[in-house]
Write a protein that holds these residues in place. Sequence first.
Motif, PDB file in Angstrom:
ATOM      1  N   MET A   9     -12.946  13.827  30.762  1.00  0.00           N
ATOM      2  CA  MET A   9     -14.085  13.281  30.022  1.00  0.00           C
ATOM      3  C   MET A   9     -14.791  14.413  29.279  1.00  0.00           C
ATOM      4  N   SER A  10     -15.100  14.179  28.019  1.00  0.00           N
ATOM      5  CA  SER A  10     -15.686  15.232  27.207  1.00  0.00           C
ATOM      6  C   SER A  10     -17.106  15.543  27.653  1.00  0.00           C
ATOM      7  N   PHE A  11     -17.517  16.768  27.337  1.00  0.00           N
ATOM      8  CA  PHE A  11     -18.875  17.215  27.672  1.00  0.00           C
ATOM      9  C   PHE A  11     -19.908  16.369  26.923  1.00  0.00           C
ATOM     10  N   ALA A  12     -19.629  16.059  25.639  1.00  0.00           N
ATOM     11  CA  ALA A  12     -20.570  15.273  24.829  1.00  0.00           C
ATOM     12  C   ALA A  12     -20.771  13.884  25.425  1.00  0.00           C
ATOM     13  N   PHE A  13     -19.679  13.261  25.857  1.00  0.00           N
ATOM     14  CA  PHE A  13     -19.773  11.919  26.444  1.00  0.00           C
ATOM     15  C   PHE A  13     -20.544  11.963  27.760  1.00  0.00           C
ATOM     16  N   SER A  14     -20.278  12.975  28.573  1.00  0.00           N
ATOM     17  CA  SER A  14     -20.975  13.108  29.866  1.00  0.00           C
ATOM     18  C   SER A  14     -22.477  13.270  29.661  1.00  0.00           C
ATOM     19  N   ASN A  15     -22.857  14.028  28.633  1.00  0.00           N
ATOM     20  CA  ASN A  15     -24.277  14.213  28.346  1.00  0.00           C
ATOM     21  C   ASN A  15     -24.952  12.889  27.986  1.00  0.00           C
ATOM     22  N   LEU A  16     -24.258  12.073  27.195  1.00  0.00           N
ATOM     23  CA  LEU A  16     -24.811  10.771  26.828  1.00  0.00           C
ATOM     24  C   LEU A  16     -25.027   9.911  28.072  1.00  0.00           C
ATOM     25  N   ALA A  17     -24.026   9.884  28.953  1.00  0.00           N
ATOM     26  CA  ALA A  17     -24.127   9.074  30.166  1.00  0.00           C
ATOM     27  C   ALA A  17     -25.284   9.554  31.045  1.00  0.00           C
ATOM     28  N   TYR A  18     -25.444  10.856  31.141  1.00  0.00           N
ATOM     29  CA  TYR A  18     -26.537  11.404  31.952  1.00  0.00           C
ATOM     30  C   TYR A  18     -27.886  10.979  31.370  1.00  0.00           C
ATOM     31  N   SER A  19     -28.015  11.012  30.041  1.00  0.00           N
ATOM     32  CA  SER A  19     -29.273  10.611  29.407  1.00  0.00           C
ATOM     33  C   SER A  19     -29.573   9.134  29.634  1.00  0.00           C
ATOM     34  N   VAL A  20     -28.535   8.294  29.580  1.00  0.00           N
ATOM     35  CA  VAL A  20     -28.730   6.870  29.838  1.00  0.00           C
ATOM     36  C   VAL A  20     -29.241   6.668  31.268  1.00  0.00           C
ATOM     37  N   ARG A  21     -28.635   7.367  32.209  1.00  0.00           N
ATOM     38  CA  ARG A  21     -29.084   7.237  33.600  1.00  0.00           C
ATOM     39  C   ARG A  21     -30.535   7.674  33.747  1.00  0.00           C
ATOM     40  N   GLN A  22     -30.905   8.811  33.150  1.00  0.00           N
ATOM     41  CA  GLN A  22     -32.272   9.304  33.268  1.00  0.00           C
ATOM     42  C   GLN A  22     -33.271   8.331  32.653  1.00  0.00           C
ATOM     43  N   SER A  23     -32.920   7.740  31.504  1.00  0.00           N
ATOM     44  CA  SER A  23     -33.816   6.773  30.862  1.00  0.00           C
ATOM     45  C   SER A  23     -33.990   5.537  31.728  1.00  0.00           C
ATOM     46  N   SER A  24     -32.910   5.095  32.359  1.00  0.00           N
ATOM     47  CA  SER A  24     -32.995   3.900  33.209  1.00  0.00           C
ATOM     48  C   SER A  24     -33.866   4.155  34.438  1.00  0.00           C
ATOM     49  N   ILE A  25     -33.770   5.362  34.985  1.00  0.00           N
ATOM     50  CA  ILE A  25     -34.606   5.717  36.139  1.00  0.00           C
ATOM     51  C   ILE A  25     -36.074   5.740  35.726  1.00  0.00           C
ATOM     52  N   ALA A  26     -36.340   6.353  34.574  1.00  0.00           N
ATOM     53  CA  ALA A  26     -37.723   6.443  34.096  1.00  0.00           C
ATOM     54  C   ALA A  26     -38.318   5.071  33.830  1.00  0.00           C
ATOM     55  N   ALA A  27     -37.464   4.122  33.460  1.00  0.00           N
ATOM     56  CA  ALA A  27     -37.936   2.769  33.157  1.00  0.00           C
ATOM     57  C   ALA A  27     -38.008   1.890  34.398  1.00  0.00           C
ATOM     58  N   GLY A  28     -37.610   2.430  35.536  1.00  0.00           N
ATOM     59  CA  GLY A  28     -37.670   1.668  36.779  1.00  0.00           C
ATOM     60  C   GLY A  28     -36.543   0.676  36.968  1.00  0.00           C
ATOM     61  N   VAL A  29     -35.461   0.851  36.192  1.00  0.00           N
ATOM     62  CA  VAL A  29     -34.291  -0.038  36.314  1.00  0.00           C
ATOM     63  C   VAL A  29     -33.046   0.839  36.386  1.00  0.00           C
ATOM     64  N   PRO A  30     -32.884   1.599  37.464  1.00  0.00           N
ATOM     65  CA  PRO A  30     -31.845   2.643  37.539  1.00  0.00           C
ATOM     66  C   PRO A  30     -30.415   2.120  37.375  1.00  0.00           C
ATOM     67  N   VAL A  31     -29.636   2.882  36.633  1.00  0.00           N
ATOM     68  CA  VAL A  31     -28.212   2.627  36.441  1.00  0.00           C
ATOM     69  C   VAL A  31     -27.465   3.864  36.911  1.00  0.00           C
ATOM     70  N   SER A  32     -26.435   3.686  37.683  1.00  0.00           N
ATOM     71  CA  SER A  32     -25.691   4.830  38.195  1.00  0.00           C
ATOM     72  C   SER A  32     -24.987   5.552  37.059  1.00  0.00           C
ATOM     73  N   LEU A  33     -24.596   6.804  37.318  1.00  0.00           N
ATOM     74  CA  LEU A  33     -23.920   7.599  36.295  1.00  0.00           C
ATOM     75  C   LEU A  33     -22.581   6.977  35.909  1.00  0.00           C
ATOM     76  N   SER A  34     -21.841   6.483  36.885  1.00  0.00           N
ATOM     77  CA  SER A  34     -20.532   5.878  36.583  1.00  0.00           C
ATOM     78  C   SER A  34     -20.705   4.610  35.747  1.00  0.00           C
ATOM     79  N   HIS A  35     -21.718   3.821  36.057  1.00  0.00           N
ATOM     80  CA  HIS A  35     -21.974   2.623  35.262  1.00  0.00           C
ATOM     81  C   HIS A  35     -22.471   2.989  33.870  1.00  0.00           C
ATOM     82  N   SER A  36     -23.232   4.052  33.762  1.00  0.00           N
ATOM     83  CA  SER A  36     -23.688   4.510  32.454  1.00  0.00           C
ATOM     84  C   SER A  36     -22.498   4.887  31.584  1.00  0.00           C
TER      85      SER A  36
END
Length: 306
Positions: free
Chosen positions: A1-28
């Motif tokens: 998995m590319s570094f760029a793609f992994s960064n996007l997934a990590y950001s999605v997870r962090q945003s979901s946590i901040a919004a109170g609707v957490p999504v796991s990294l694998s699901h992201s």
Amino acid sequence: MSFAFSNLAYSVRQSSIAAGVPVSLSHSQQLIAAALGYRTLASYQAAQTDAKESSVFTDIRHVVLDDDAITLRASELKVIPNVRQLCEFIQLAFDEREPHIRVHTSQSDFEDYLREIVDQVVIDNDDVNSAMANANYDGIEGVDFDFEVEFEQLPVGERLTADLSGRIGLGVDTERPYSGDTVNFDGILSMECLGFRCLGSIEFEVTSAELDYNWGDDDDEERVPPIRSTSQAYAELLGIELSEVGNLADIEPEPLEGHSGEMIYGFILDFTGFASPQVAQKILRRHSSLRIEVGADFFEDIRDHD
């Protein structure tokens, strides 16, 4: 998995946590793959192996999210956020990690963007402006063309080139001789296809433009055209601005017939349900009702009334 793609997934997870609707990294990761048009992360990675998707986003300028695929994958994964939230998380991830990429949250959003590009290029084009100058016009009423992007048919790895034809509707200056109110144009729209939902540069070029002179009757030597459009006639009748007419011009006039049914002596124009509250107030200030009776000759000097 590319570094760029992994960064996007990590950001999605962090945003979901901040919004109170957490999504796991694998699901992201799965949801981003869906957003890019793929059924699963594995199918997205296979496309990268086959060079149908880039492992880096350097040359990508536009990403068009596949909201249908996101909806399906989110349902399968039983994630907490709704689709609107997921699209917002993914868009924010691109904004943070790949700010040179413009994210379009749906196909219709992307097609609206294409229309903005075409509109601006057409209006700024010298040949178009030269043709409009011969029309004795009073403002531009709109640029009209038909174009629909079918992502399933995009040639990934190539540049898509499509012929595009359209027309520019012009307002009529009734103080000057009528010489036409339509400019026809042809052009070429090109897009660099770097992935199923990833695009590079987008360009549009006008190749020709000319005033449409086919508004008169060839058998009529004087070729004197009507001087008003339906929108202009309604604006004058209702006491509103031309820009406020909008869909009011689409109402169907109700003919008023005599007892014999052989003669029409007028029409009822019913704007109920068509006029916005603000426009309705303006109409009522001039008329006592949104149902207005006009004479049989009301449409005789209207250019575009059937």
